[in-house]
Design a protein around this motif. Structure first.
Motif, PDB file in Angstrom:
ATOM      1  N   GLU A 161     -10.770   0.512  -6.579  1.00  0.00           N
ATOM      2  CA  GLU A 161      -9.991   1.674  -7.007  1.00  0.00           C
ATOM      3  C   GLU A 161      -8.504   1.337  -7.100  1.00  0.00           C
ATOM      4  OE1 GLU A 161     -11.020   4.790  -4.290  1.00  0.00           O
ATOM      5  OE2 GLU A 161     -12.714   5.463  -5.517  1.00  0.00           O
ATOM      6  N   LEU A 162      -8.019   0.508  -6.180  1.00  0.00           N
ATOM      7  CA  LEU A 162      -6.613   0.098  -6.254  1.00  0.00           C
ATOM      8  C   LEU A 162      -6.366  -0.732  -7.511  1.00  0.00           C
ATOM      9  CD1 LEU A 162      -5.803  -0.861  -2.546  1.00  0.00           C
ATOM     10  CD2 LEU A 162      -4.808   1.024  -3.852  1.00  0.00           C
ATOM     11  N   ALA A 163      -7.317  -1.620  -7.825  1.00  0.00           N
ATOM     12  CA  ALA A 163      -7.141  -2.504  -8.970  1.00  0.00           C
ATOM     13  C   ALA A 163      -7.308  -1.770 -10.294  1.00  0.00           C
ATOM     14  CB  ALA A 163      -8.135  -3.669  -8.891  1.00  0.00           C
ATOM     15  N   TYR A 164      -8.323  -0.905 -10.379  1.00  0.00           N
ATOM     16  CA  TYR A 164      -8.631  -0.270 -11.652  1.00  0.00           C
ATOM     17  C   TYR A 164      -7.943   1.078 -11.826  1.00  0.00           C
ATOM     18  CZ  TYR A 164     -12.017  -3.670 -13.225  1.00  0.00           C
ATOM     19  OH  TYR A 164     -12.594  -4.813 -13.672  1.00  0.00           O
ATOM     20  N   PHE A 165      -8.076   1.956 -10.844  1.00  0.00           N
ATOM     21  CA  PHE A 165      -7.511   3.290 -10.989  1.00  0.00           C
ATOM     22  C   PHE A 165      -6.002   3.297 -10.815  1.00  0.00           C
ATOM     23  CE2 PHE A 165     -11.908   4.560 -10.126  1.00  0.00           C
ATOM     24  CZ  PHE A 165     -12.075   5.498 -11.133  1.00  0.00           C
ATOM     25  N   LYS A 166      -5.499   2.455  -9.939  1.00  0.00           N
ATOM     26  CA  LYS A 166      -4.062   2.440  -9.681  1.00  0.00           C
ATOM     27  C   LYS A 166      -3.320   1.362 -10.464  1.00  0.00           C
ATOM     28  CE  LYS A 166      -4.625   5.746  -6.724  1.00  0.00           C
ATOM     29  NZ  LYS A 166      -4.226   7.125  -7.084  1.00  0.00           N
ATOM     30  N   GLY A 167      -4.059   0.406 -11.039  1.00  0.00           N
ATOM     31  CA  GLY A 167      -3.435  -0.599 -11.886  1.00  0.00           C
ATOM     32  C   GLY A 167      -2.729  -1.729 -11.162  1.00  0.00           C
ATOM     33  N   TYR A 168      -3.048  -1.935  -9.868  1.00  0.00           N
ATOM     34  CA  TYR A 168      -2.399  -3.015  -9.126  1.00  0.00           C
ATOM     35  C   TYR A 168      -3.067  -4.356  -9.424  1.00  0.00           C
ATOM     36  CZ  TYR A 168      -0.153   0.647  -6.365  1.00  0.00           C
ATOM     37  OH  TYR A 168       0.587   1.736  -5.975  1.00  0.00           O
ATOM     38  N   THR A 169      -2.295  -5.430  -9.340  1.00  0.00           N
ATOM     39  CA  THR A 169      -2.859  -6.767  -9.484  1.00  0.00           C
ATOM     40  C   THR A 169      -3.586  -7.142  -8.198  1.00  0.00           C
ATOM     41  OG1 THR A 169      -0.924  -7.913  -8.591  1.00  0.00           O
ATOM     42  CG2 THR A 169      -0.909  -7.412 -10.949  1.00  0.00           C
ATOM     43  N   HIS A 170      -4.337  -8.236  -8.270  1.00  0.00           N
ATOM     44  CA  HIS A 170      -5.062  -8.680  -7.076  1.00  0.00           C
ATOM     45  C   HIS A 170      -4.094  -9.033  -5.945  1.00  0.00           C
ATOM     46  CE1 HIS A 170      -8.685  -9.906  -9.766  1.00  0.00           C
ATOM     47  NE2 HIS A 170      -8.637  -8.611  -9.530  1.00  0.00           N
ATOM     48  N   THR A 171      -2.981  -9.631  -6.286  1.00  0.00           N
ATOM     49  CA  THR A 171      -1.991  -9.975  -5.260  1.00  0.00           C
ATOM     50  C   THR A 171      -1.447  -8.720  -4.585  1.00  0.00           C
ATOM     51  OG1 THR A 171      -1.342 -11.965  -6.471  1.00  0.00           O
ATOM     52  CG2 THR A 171       0.204 -11.132  -4.840  1.00  0.00           C
ATOM     53  N   GLU A 172      -1.177  -7.689  -5.376  1.00  0.00           N
ATOM     54  CA  GLU A 172      -0.676  -6.427  -4.826  1.00  0.00           C
ATOM     55  C   GLU A 172      -1.736  -5.737  -3.967  1.00  0.00           C
ATOM     56  OE1 GLU A 172       2.516  -5.148  -8.292  1.00  0.00           O
ATOM     57  OE2 GLU A 172       0.390  -4.687  -8.556  1.00  0.00           O
ATOM     58  N   VAL A 173      -2.987  -5.785  -4.423  1.00  0.00           N
ATOM     59  CA  VAL A 173      -4.074  -5.192  -3.640  1.00  0.00           C
ATOM     60  C   VAL A 173      -4.182  -5.889  -2.289  1.00  0.00           C
ATOM     61  CG1 VAL A 173      -6.579  -4.886  -3.495  1.00  0.00           C
ATOM     62  CG2 VAL A 173      -5.388  -4.398  -5.630  1.00  0.00           C
ATOM     63  N   ALA A 174      -4.103  -7.218  -2.310  1.00  0.00           N
ATOM     64  CA  ALA A 174      -4.181  -7.987  -1.066  1.00  0.00           C
ATOM     65  C   ALA A 174      -3.072  -7.577  -0.107  1.00  0.00           C
ATOM     66  CB  ALA A 174      -4.099  -9.483  -1.373  1.00  0.00           C
ATOM     67  N   SER A 175      -1.874  -7.410  -0.632  1.00  0.00           N
ATOM     68  CA  SER A 175      -0.738  -7.021   0.213  1.00  0.00           C
ATOM     69  C   SER A 175      -0.927  -5.623   0.782  1.00  0.00           C
ATOM     70  CB  SER A 175       0.556  -7.082  -0.605  1.00  0.00           C
ATOM     71  OG  SER A 175       1.654  -6.651   0.172  1.00  0.00           O
ATOM     72  N   MET A 176      -1.395  -4.703  -0.037  1.00  0.00           N
ATOM     73  CA  MET A 176      -1.576  -3.310   0.402  1.00  0.00           C
ATOM     74  C   MET A 176      -2.669  -3.177   1.450  1.00  0.00           C
ATOM     75  SD  MET A 176      -1.197  -1.441  -3.304  1.00  0.00           S
ATOM     76  CE  MET A 176      -1.332   0.223  -2.649  1.00  0.00           C
ATOM     77  N   LEU A 177      -3.710  -4.027   1.328  1.00  0.00           N
ATOM     78  CA  LEU A 177      -4.826  -3.962   2.274  1.00  0.00           C
ATOM     79  C   LEU A 177      -4.677  -4.970   3.416  1.00  0.00           C
ATOM     80  CD1 LEU A 177      -7.851  -3.549  -0.186  1.00  0.00           C
ATOM     81  CD2 LEU A 177      -6.590  -1.773   1.048  1.00  0.00           C
ATOM     82  N   ASP A 178      -3.564  -5.711   3.415  1.00  0.00           N
ATOM     83  CA  ASP A 178      -3.300  -6.709   4.445  1.00  0.00           C
ATOM     84  C   ASP A 178      -4.424  -7.732   4.511  1.00  0.00           C
ATOM     85  OD1 ASP A 178      -1.833  -7.944   6.417  1.00  0.00           O
ATOM     86  OD2 ASP A 178      -2.703  -6.747   8.052  1.00  0.00           O
ATOM     87  N   LEU A 179      -4.761  -8.293   3.343  1.00  0.00           N
ATOM     88  CA  LEU A 179      -5.846  -9.262   3.233  1.00  0.00           C
ATOM     89  C   LEU A 179      -5.343 -10.517   2.532  1.00  0.00           C
ATOM     90  CD1 LEU A 179      -8.662  -6.941   1.851  1.00  0.00           C
ATOM     91  CD2 LEU A 179      -8.539  -7.847   4.177  1.00  0.00           C
TER      92      LEU A 179
END
Length: 203
Positions: A161-179
């Motif tokens: 949902e972060l990647a598709y619905f919110k339009g974040y890149t994988h790097t941004e998703v990783a940062s937001m989820l602390d992964l």
């Protein structure tokens, strides 16, 4: 929503939504995606998702609708990438054409619904069943996607949902989820494949 001319349905207005030149990189990623390469698709998504979403917003004029349109378009890219023919055009144009068509379909569906509501309230003849069915079909894909999301695990759904619905890149998703980035990419890829399988789409 802004009315869309039928003549503009097949491709985005030239010059307004073009992606930067990729020297064949996107074409290669699209080719690999057509063979079921999730890693290539992840790179393709990172390279094109922001502009795809931007195009959807320009057409439908509504951020939440644009998010759904972009997701539908990337699912279409994933399952039909094998049909891409570089002799007929560039990879970026092919992707943006899919996004544009999905967005135009969404606008037309909304406009048709508005016209029927107006006709009904003005006391004109009732909406015929086949007209209602036609409008419902236009938005069926979006409903299928939303239903399929419920088949994902919580971690897959959160990342997707972060990647598709919110339009974040994988790097941004990783940062937001602390992964780690690799873990975030794995969750997104696994979620995407599970979505495809749930929707009964073959490669």
């Amino acid at each position: 929503m802004t009315p869309i001319s039928p003549d503009s349905a097949d491709s985005p207005p030239e010059g307004l939504y073009s992606l930067p030149p990729d020297a064949g990189g996107l074409a290669e990623l699209l080719k690999l995606s057509g063979r079921g390469d999730e890693a290539a698709f992840a790179q393709l998504y990172d390279a094109t998702s922001a502009r795809a979403y931007g195009l959807a917003v320009r057409v439908v004029r509504d951020p939440s609708q644009a998010e759904e349109v972009a997701q539908e378009a990337f699912l279409e890219v994933w399952r039909t990438a094998g049909r891409f023919d570089p002799r007929k055009g560039s990879a970026d144009s092919w992707i943006l054409t899919l996004v544009h068509r999905k967005a135009v379909d969404r606008v037309r569906s909304a406009e048709a619904s508005t016209r029927r509501d107006t006709t009904y309230h003005q006391g004109s003849q009732a909406v015929e069943h086949d007209s209602t069915a036609e409008a419902a079909h236009a938005s069926m894909e979006a409903r299928r996607v939303r239903q399929a999301l419920h088949s994902l695990t919580e971690v897959q759904r959160q990342a997707l949902e972060l990647a598709y619905f919110k339009g974040y890149t994988h790097t941004e998703v990783a940062s937001m989820l602390d992964l780690p980035v690799g873990t975030a990419k794995t969750r997104i890829r696994d979620g995407l494949i599970r979505l495809r399988d749930t929707m009964g789409v073959g490669q």
